[in-house]
Design an enzyme around this catalytic site. Sequence first.
Site, PDB file in Angstrom:
ATOM      1  CB  VAL A  17     -41.972  -8.358   0.477  1.00 26.20           C
ATOM      2  CG1 VAL A  17     -43.250  -8.745   1.199  1.00 26.20           C
ATOM      3  CG2 VAL A  17     -41.431  -9.533  -0.330  1.00 26.20           C
ATOM      4  CB  THR A 128     -39.274 -16.454   3.458  1.00 31.80           C
ATOM      5  OG1 THR A 128     -40.050 -15.901   2.408  1.00 31.80           O
ATOM      6  CG2 THR A 128     -39.178 -17.962   3.312  1.00 31.80           C
ATOM      7  CG  ASN A 216     -39.604 -19.946  -2.678  1.00 36.95           C
ATOM      8  OD1 ASN A 216     -40.516 -19.757  -3.477  1.00 36.95           O
ATOM      9  ND2 ASN A 216     -38.971 -18.959  -2.078  1.00 36.95           N
ATOM     10  CB  CYS A 268     -36.464 -16.098  -2.683  1.00 39.43           C
ATOM     11  SG  CYS A 268     -37.052 -14.479  -2.140  1.00 39.43           S
TER      12      CYS A 268
HETATM   13  N1  LIG Z   1     -38.036 -10.327  -2.970  1.00 39.78           N
HETATM   14  C1  LIG Z   1     -38.919 -11.267  -3.258  1.00 39.78           C
HETATM   15  O1  LIG Z   1     -39.205 -11.531  -4.430  1.00 39.78           O
HETATM   16  C2  LIG Z   1     -39.616 -12.026  -2.157  1.00 39.78           C
HETATM   17  C3  LIG Z   1     -40.726 -12.831  -2.471  1.00 39.78           C
HETATM   18  C4  LIG Z   1     -41.357 -13.532  -1.447  1.00 39.78           C
HETATM   19  C5  LIG Z   1     -40.876 -13.471  -0.147  1.00 39.78           C
HETATM   20  N2  LIG Z   1     -39.768 -12.701   0.121  1.00 39.78           N
HETATM   21  C6  LIG Z   1     -39.303 -12.651   1.513  1.00 39.78           C
HETATM   22  O2  LIG Z   1     -39.730 -11.411   2.089  1.00 39.78           O
HETATM   23  C7  LIG Z   1     -38.727 -10.930   3.000  1.00 39.78           C
HETATM   24  C8  LIG Z   1     -38.290  -9.542   2.589  1.00 39.78           C
HETATM   25  O3  LIG Z   1     -37.693  -9.625   1.295  1.00 39.78           O
HETATM   26  P1  LIG Z   1     -37.388  -8.320   0.420  1.00 39.78           P
HETATM   27  O4  LIG Z   1     -36.984  -8.807  -0.925  1.00 39.78           O
HETATM   28  O5  LIG Z   1     -38.514  -7.364   0.537  1.00 39.78           O
HETATM   29  O6  LIG Z   1     -36.104  -7.743   1.201  1.00 39.78           O
HETATM   30  P2  LIG Z   1     -35.452  -6.300   1.019  1.00 39.78           P
HETATM   31  O7  LIG Z   1     -34.030  -6.470   1.408  1.00 39.78           O
HETATM   32  O8  LIG Z   1     -35.795  -5.726  -0.303  1.00 39.78           O
HETATM   33  O9  LIG Z   1     -36.206  -5.422   2.124  1.00 39.78           O
HETATM   34  C9  LIG Z   1     -36.063  -5.608   3.498  1.00 39.78           C
HETATM   35  C10 LIG Z   1     -36.056  -4.233   4.150  1.00 39.78           C
HETATM   36  O10 LIG Z   1     -36.087  -4.395   5.565  1.00 39.78           O
HETATM   37  C11 LIG Z   1     -35.341  -3.331   6.131  1.00 39.78           C
HETATM   38  N3  LIG Z   1     -35.028  -3.666   7.529  1.00 39.78           N
HETATM   39  C12 LIG Z   1     -34.118  -4.551   8.004  1.00 39.78           C
HETATM   40  N4  LIG Z   1     -34.179  -4.597   9.349  1.00 39.78           N
HETATM   41  C13 LIG Z   1     -35.149  -3.743   9.730  1.00 39.78           C
HETATM   42  C14 LIG Z   1     -35.700  -3.371  10.964  1.00 39.78           C
HETATM   43  N5  LIG Z   1     -35.278  -3.921  12.127  1.00 39.78           N
HETATM   44  N6  LIG Z   1     -36.687  -2.461  11.000  1.00 39.78           N
HETATM   45  C15 LIG Z   1     -37.151  -1.906   9.850  1.00 39.78           C
HETATM   46  N7  LIG Z   1     -36.675  -2.231   8.635  1.00 39.78           N
HETATM   47  C16 LIG Z   1     -35.689  -3.140   8.576  1.00 39.78           C
HETATM   48  C17 LIG Z   1     -34.151  -3.199   5.212  1.00 39.78           C
HETATM   49  O11 LIG Z   1     -33.529  -1.933   5.334  1.00 39.78           O
HETATM   50  C18 LIG Z   1     -34.812  -3.401   3.847  1.00 39.78           C
HETATM   51  O12 LIG Z   1     -35.198  -2.171   3.265  1.00 39.78           O
HETATM   52  C19 LIG Z   1     -37.611 -11.976   2.998  1.00 39.78           C
HETATM   53  O13 LIG Z   1     -37.840 -12.890   4.044  1.00 39.78           O
HETATM   54  C20 LIG Z   1     -37.790 -12.674   1.663  1.00 39.78           C
HETATM   55  O14 LIG Z   1     -37.295 -13.985   1.675  1.00 39.78           O
HETATM   56  C21 LIG Z   1     -39.141 -11.969  -0.841  1.00 39.78           C
END
Ligand SMILES: NC(=O)c1ccc[n+]([C@@H]2O[C@H](COP(=O)([O-])OP(=O)(O)OC[C@H]3O[C@@H](n4cnc5c(N)ncnc54)[C@H](O)[C@@H]3O)[C@@H](O)[C@H]2O)c1
Length: 444
Positions: A17, A128, A216, A268
């Site tokens: 994201v 989320t 979702n 998700c």
């Molecule tokens: N992947 C999707 O398709 C999607 C779609 C909509 C919403 N979301 C939501 O968005 C959020 C992120 O999802 P994602 O898929 O990008 O996750 P991801 O795991 O790909 O990325 C999250 C990143 O955050 C980093 N991180 C963790 N703790 C941290 C901190 N304290 N400081 C800095 N960085 C930190 C991790 O190292 C990781 O690189 C989630 O809540 C998810 O539910 C995801």
Amino acid sequence: MAPNGKPVITFVGAGYVGLPWAAIFANWGYQVYALDVDEKKIERINKGEAPFEEPGLTEMIAKVVKEKKLIATTDYAEAIPKSNIVFICVGTPSNAKGEADMGYVFSAAEKIAQNLGQPFTVIVDRSTVPPGTVHKVRDYITKARKDPQKEFAVVSSPEFLRQGHAIEDTLHPSRIIIGSDDPRAIALLTEIHGALDCPKVVMSAESAEIVKYAANAYLAMRIVFADQMSNLAEAVGADIKEVIAGTSLDPRIGDHFWYPGLGYGGYCFPKDVKALASSYQANLNEPNLFSILDELNEARIERICQLAERQLNGLTGHKIVIWGLSAKPQSPDMRGSTPANLIKALADRGAIIHAYDPYAWEEASGMLKGMVQLHRDHMASLPDSDGLFILTEHQEFKNLDYRIVKDQMRGKLLFDAKRVLDRDQMRKIGFDYWGIGDGKGNKL
Ligand SMILES: NC(=O)c1ccc[n+]([C@@H]2O[C@H](COP(=O)([O-])OP(=O)(O)OC[C@H]3O[C@@H](n4cnc5c(N)ncnc54)[C@H](O)[C@@H]3O)[C@@H](O)[C@H]2O)c1
């Protein structure tokens, strides 16, 4: 503000994201920081590479890193003090109770608070999160803020992009939700999203938080609904494809998002439905649809496993070949992969599993270690097999010569979990064709 008068923006969490958004804002001329705790990820971004597969992302990152519009860092003190807007995009996985684990969000909030440097900073929750999180993030920041003169607003602005389409979805979103009652924050977020041709809907933060779960859970419900209709179709000799063709012509229902198969998976849906059920229970403590959705979905793999057992007269010692391991077609992402769940269940019952996936070899070799023999070539997986299970609708599986496939196998069971093949053709070749939701001459 940057010298060009645009707000400086940081994305905390450079994942699926955060990073596409960071690259896009940088490409629009904003000074952007991508902040992550994962040093390897940060190193790769600063070399101008995307640390994961996402069409168009590497090209965009290469450009904006070279122009120094995107700077990746692990250091909050480098990015946050200069930022007018900070997006929280860290993970929110399920904890053991099925609730959203908020540890990453709160840890990010605390570090943001300690480093606030602008007179006014907008902190946007794009992860989320359960309803009510905005207030908790606000409390964390108020407590951890070093300088009470540094004002801030916390906004909920959930994300709707699909993995594998991140750039396309980010540039053409269905809507931008701005959950806030702070006029300065609303104005700033409306301004930076101005280039996007979509509705920008302003609402309370609590409503915005529910919008994401509602979207979702509704989509997950359509999958469970399609699965249940498939079960009924199989039982009475109907075909789910025909049922969908007839039902979806109702304009109130439509032909989108009918996906019978192995249940809902991916990163998700499972965690968000569980978190919604938990949140509903915590707030209302009464029976709810979301707990039932989760239960039905969890039972799906067991049901398919029982059917496989029946088709092969037991599973112990039988060689089953799985084609398609990733959670989504044309993607290497194995997070929440339903094929992986089915493999575990089949292997637990004594089946010998061989597998092939054109995209997810690396990811699968770690995740399924010791459970499955992976092949780099689909044909090499087939000799001595009793059944072939096609579990992900990768394009490659649609265009093979299945006469050659059949010749390589010992048995003749073909399970088509996504209905990518033509039943009659497969039967003509000599397969015992078992298609999801296909009850025509295929009594299970
Ligand atoms: N992947 C999707 O398709 C999607 C779609 C909509 C919403 N979301 C939501 O968005 C959020 C992120 O999802 P994602 O898929 O990008 O996750 P991801 O795991 O790909 O990325 C999250 C990143 O955050 C980093 N991180 C963790 N703790 C941290 C901190 N304290 N400081 C800095 N960085 C930190 C991790 O190292 C990781 O690189 C989630 O809540 C998810 O539910 C995801």
